[in-house]
Design a protein around this motif. Structure first.
Motif, PDB file in Angstrom:
ATOM      1  N   LEU A 177       0.906  -1.020  -0.049  1.00  0.00           N
ATOM      2  CA  LEU A 177      -0.055   0.188   0.224  1.00  0.00           C
ATOM      3  C   LEU A 177       0.774   1.230  -0.073  1.00  0.00           C
ATOM      4  N   ASP A 178       0.552   2.113  -1.002  1.00  0.00           N
ATOM      5  CA  ASP A 178       1.343   3.466  -1.093  1.00  0.00           C
ATOM      6  C   ASP A 178       0.408   4.479  -0.563  1.00  0.00           C
ATOM      7  N   THR A 179       0.765   5.144   0.630  1.00  0.00           N
ATOM      8  CA  THR A 179       0.012   6.294   1.067  1.00  0.00           C
ATOM      9  C   THR A 179      -0.236   7.442   0.210  1.00  0.00           C
ATOM     10  N   CYS A 180       0.786   7.700  -0.405  1.00  0.00           N
ATOM     11  CA  CYS A 180       0.487   8.812  -1.578  1.00  0.00           C
ATOM     12  C   CYS A 180      -0.545   8.302  -2.731  1.00  0.00           C
ATOM     13  N   HIS A 181      -0.331   7.171  -3.179  1.00  0.00           N
ATOM     14  CA  HIS A 181      -0.967   6.577  -4.350  1.00  0.00           C
ATOM     15  C   HIS A 181      -2.553   6.564  -3.734  1.00  0.00           C
ATOM     16  N   VAL A 182      -2.730   5.952  -2.568  1.00  0.00           N
ATOM     17  CA  VAL A 182      -4.309   5.874  -2.167  1.00  0.00           C
ATOM     18  C   VAL A 182      -4.890   6.831  -1.943  1.00  0.00           C
ATOM     19  N   TRP A 183      -4.406   7.897  -1.363  1.00  0.00           N
ATOM     20  CA  TRP A 183      -4.719   9.386  -1.091  1.00  0.00           C
ATOM     21  C   TRP A 183      -5.142   9.936  -2.361  1.00  0.00           C
ATOM     22  N   ASP A 184      -4.261  10.004  -3.327  1.00  0.00           N
ATOM     23  CA  ASP A 184      -4.386  10.602  -4.598  1.00  0.00           C
ATOM     24  C   ASP A 184      -5.540   9.622  -5.426  1.00  0.00           C
ATOM     25  N   GLY A 185      -5.817   8.293  -4.936  1.00  0.00           N
ATOM     26  CA  GLY A 185      -6.700   7.460  -5.634  1.00  0.00           C
ATOM     27  C   GLY A 185      -8.056   7.705  -4.850  1.00  0.00           C
ATOM     28  N   GLY A 186      -8.030   8.571  -3.917  1.00  0.00           N
ATOM     29  CA  GLY A 186      -9.638   8.993  -3.316  1.00  0.00           C
ATOM     30  C   GLY A 186      -9.743   8.225  -2.115  1.00  0.00           C
ATOM     31  N   TYR A 187      -8.797   7.446  -1.451  1.00  0.00           N
ATOM     32  CA  TYR A 187      -9.070   6.576  -0.088  1.00  0.00           C
ATOM     33  C   TYR A 187      -8.384   7.971   1.178  1.00  0.00           C
ATOM     34  N   ASP A 188      -9.248   8.320   1.848  1.00  0.00           N
ATOM     35  CA  ASP A 188      -9.122   9.685   2.760  1.00  0.00           C
ATOM     36  C   ASP A 188      -8.463   8.850   4.068  1.00  0.00           C
ATOM     37  N   ILE A 189      -7.038   8.598   4.089  1.00  0.00           N
ATOM     38  CA  ILE A 189      -6.156   8.213   5.191  1.00  0.00           C
ATOM     39  C   ILE A 189      -5.947   8.983   5.895  1.00  0.00           C
ATOM     40  N   ASN A 191      -8.613  11.380   7.190  1.00  0.00           N
ATOM     41  CA  ASN A 191      -9.708  11.493   8.222  1.00  0.00           C
ATOM     42  C   ASN A 191     -10.413  10.373   8.659  1.00  0.00           C
ATOM     43  N   ASP A 192     -10.189   9.420   7.689  1.00  0.00           N
ATOM     44  CA  ASP A 192     -10.400   8.031   7.815  1.00  0.00           C
ATOM     45  C   ASP A 192      -9.813   6.689   7.800  1.00  0.00           C
ATOM     46  N   LEU A 193      -8.721   6.695   8.443  1.00  0.00           N
ATOM     47  CA  LEU A 193      -7.660   5.769   8.209  1.00  0.00           C
ATOM     48  C   LEU A 193      -8.473   4.318   8.548  1.00  0.00           C
ATOM     49  N   ASP A 194      -8.964   4.287   9.835  1.00  0.00           N
ATOM     50  CA  ASP A 194      -9.622   3.155  10.024  1.00  0.00           C
ATOM     51  C   ASP A 194     -10.511   2.536   9.010  1.00  0.00           C
ATOM     52  N   VAL A 196     -10.491   3.202   5.712  1.00  0.00           N
ATOM     53  CA  VAL A 196      -9.816   2.685   4.612  1.00  0.00           C
ATOM     54  C   VAL A 196      -9.257   1.137   4.840  1.00  0.00           C
ATOM     55  N   LEU A 197      -8.874   0.940   6.210  1.00  0.00           N
ATOM     56  CA  LEU A 197      -8.223  -0.134   6.419  1.00  0.00           C
ATOM     57  C   LEU A 197      -9.257  -1.073   6.552  1.00  0.00           C
ATOM     58  N   ASP A 198     -10.433  -0.785   7.102  1.00  0.00           N
ATOM     59  CA  ASP A 198     -11.601  -1.784   7.075  1.00  0.00           C
ATOM     60  C   ASP A 198     -12.172  -2.109   5.710  1.00  0.00           C
ATOM     61  N   ALA A 199     -11.914  -1.110   4.725  1.00  0.00           N
ATOM     62  CA  ALA A 199     -12.430  -1.514   3.383  1.00  0.00           C
ATOM     63  C   ALA A 199     -11.037  -2.473   2.535  1.00  0.00           C
ATOM     64  N   PHE A 200      -9.959  -2.213   3.016  1.00  0.00           N
ATOM     65  CA  PHE A 200      -8.700  -3.176   2.325  1.00  0.00           C
ATOM     66  C   PHE A 200      -9.134  -4.540   3.052  1.00  0.00           C
ATOM     67  N   ILE A 236      -1.273  15.098   2.868  1.00  0.00           N
ATOM     68  CA  ILE A 236      -1.363  14.042   3.983  1.00  0.00           C
ATOM     69  C   ILE A 236      -0.870  14.548   5.320  1.00  0.00           C
ATOM     70  N   GLY A 237       0.192  14.997   5.433  1.00  0.00           N
ATOM     71  CA  GLY A 237       0.673  15.604   6.506  1.00  0.00           C
ATOM     72  C   GLY A 237       1.403  14.507   7.679  1.00  0.00           C
ATOM     73  N   LEU A 238       2.390  15.118   8.431  1.00  0.00           N
ATOM     74  CA  LEU A 238       3.044  14.128   9.520  1.00  0.00           C
ATOM     75  C   LEU A 238       1.843  13.480  10.579  1.00  0.00           C
ATOM     76  N   ASN A 239       1.012  13.952  10.848  1.00  0.00           N
ATOM     77  CA  ASN A 239       0.133  13.496  11.989  1.00  0.00           C
ATOM     78  C   ASN A 239      -0.498  12.101  11.221  1.00  0.00           C
ATOM     79  N   ALA A 240      -0.958  12.388  10.121  1.00  0.00           N
ATOM     80  CA  ALA A 240      -1.802  11.084   9.554  1.00  0.00           C
ATOM     81  C   ALA A 240      -0.930  10.078   9.234  1.00  0.00           C
ATOM     82  N   LEU A 241       0.629  10.230   8.857  1.00  0.00           N
ATOM     83  CA  LEU A 241       1.512   9.463   8.664  1.00  0.00           C
ATOM     84  C   LEU A 241       1.915   8.629   9.807  1.00  0.00           C
TER      85      LEU A 241
END
Length: 279
Positions: A177-189, A191-194, A196-200, A236-241
């Motif tokens: 999983l590439d964090t830049c790619h999924v964010w750019d792909g529309g997965y909101d890691i 505000n909603d990381l949980d 996104v991971l649940d969907a995965f 995306i920002g430091l806190n989210a990563l």
């Protein structure tokens, strides 16, 4: 506390031991590298003495699994058969070479269907994988999540699931999983990381998530552009990563920085993330 396995994408030009030593200097305990020139071409001959030294060093320093990267020119779903032949031959050669460092990961971009349609692209990717994967190999091949630019296949979790469903040796395949790619792909890691991971997990299964490319993004959510940024300098920002590396469902998998940096910059990022992880 579990071990944080983190490192950066480094140059393979000086050999395996040199890559590991550079990663130790950077503060890392895993790394990624291209198996050959990222634009294609013949791979360097394997230096067995270098491999032995590398294996001894990484064992003594408690390295995590390393993540080799296929060349960008490998397009398993190309429309032209000569390009697919190149992909098949490169894949097979790289997987043989990976057995010198057994039990690690080989990551690749699924490819671009170039107007054939995603369904045809998915079928062609699976066909190549079925041609090259063997029961004997110890390497796990990772499909990378993509941002969805152009005619990329793997723009969402469903497309990766469809590829996996067509692969015969499912125990030899996983996902990076590439964090830049999924964010750019529309997965909101952010505000909603949980979510996104649940969907995965629902679509692919978190047991198939083997590695993370940890990148910030220069683009807004859902931009489908794929432009990496340094940690904390993007949308995306430091806190989210930090939430990504600390997430309980992502423990002890390798996190690979592909940020636009040099060794000094990666050393700072690794130190920053280790400090945040330890809090």
């Amino acid at each position: 506390m579990t071990t944080l396995y983190i490192g950066n994408h480094t140059s393979s030009s000086k050999g395996y031991t040199a890559m590991a030593k550079q990663m130790i200097a950077n503060g890392g305990n895993t790394f990624a590298f291209f198996t050959r020139n990222p634009r294609g071409g013949k791979a360097k001959a394997i230096d067995e003495k270098d491999i032995r030294n590398f294996l001894e060093l990484t064992e003594s320093c408690n390295f995590g699994k390393i993540v080799a990267h296929a060349p960008y020119t490998l397009n398993a779903c190309a429309a032209k058969e000569n390009l697919r032949d190149f992909a098949r031959e490169t894949f097979a050669d790289d997987l043989q070479r990976m057995e010198y460092t057994p039990g690690n990961y080989y990551n690749f971009h699924p490819g671009s269907h170039v107007g054939q349609g995603a369904e045809i692209g998915i079928q062609k990717i699976a066909e190549i994988l079925n041609d090259v994967l063997t029961e004997e190999q110890s390497t796990t091949v990772l499909l990378e999540t993509m941002s969805g630019k152009g005619s990329e296949v793997g723009r969402n979790f469903e497309e990766l699931r469809e590829i996996i469903d067509l692969v015969h040796l499912k125990n030899k395949i996983g996902v990076c999983l590439d964090t830049c790619h999924v964010w750019d792909g529309g997965y909101d890691i952010v505000n909603d990381l949980d979510g996104v991971l649940d969907a995965f997990d629902h679509i692919i299964g978190l047991d198939n998530l083997k590695a993370v490319h940890l990148n910030d993004s220069l683009n807004d959510l859902g931009s489908h552009k794929d432009r990496h940024a340094r940690i904390g300098e993007g949308k995306i920002g430091l806190n989210a990563l930090v939430r990504v590396i600390c997430h309980p469902k992502l423990k002890e998998i390798p996190f690979i920085l592909e940020t636009p940096n040099d060794d000094e910059g990666w050393t700072k990022e690794i130190s920053l993330l280790r400090e945040a992880y330890s809090k």
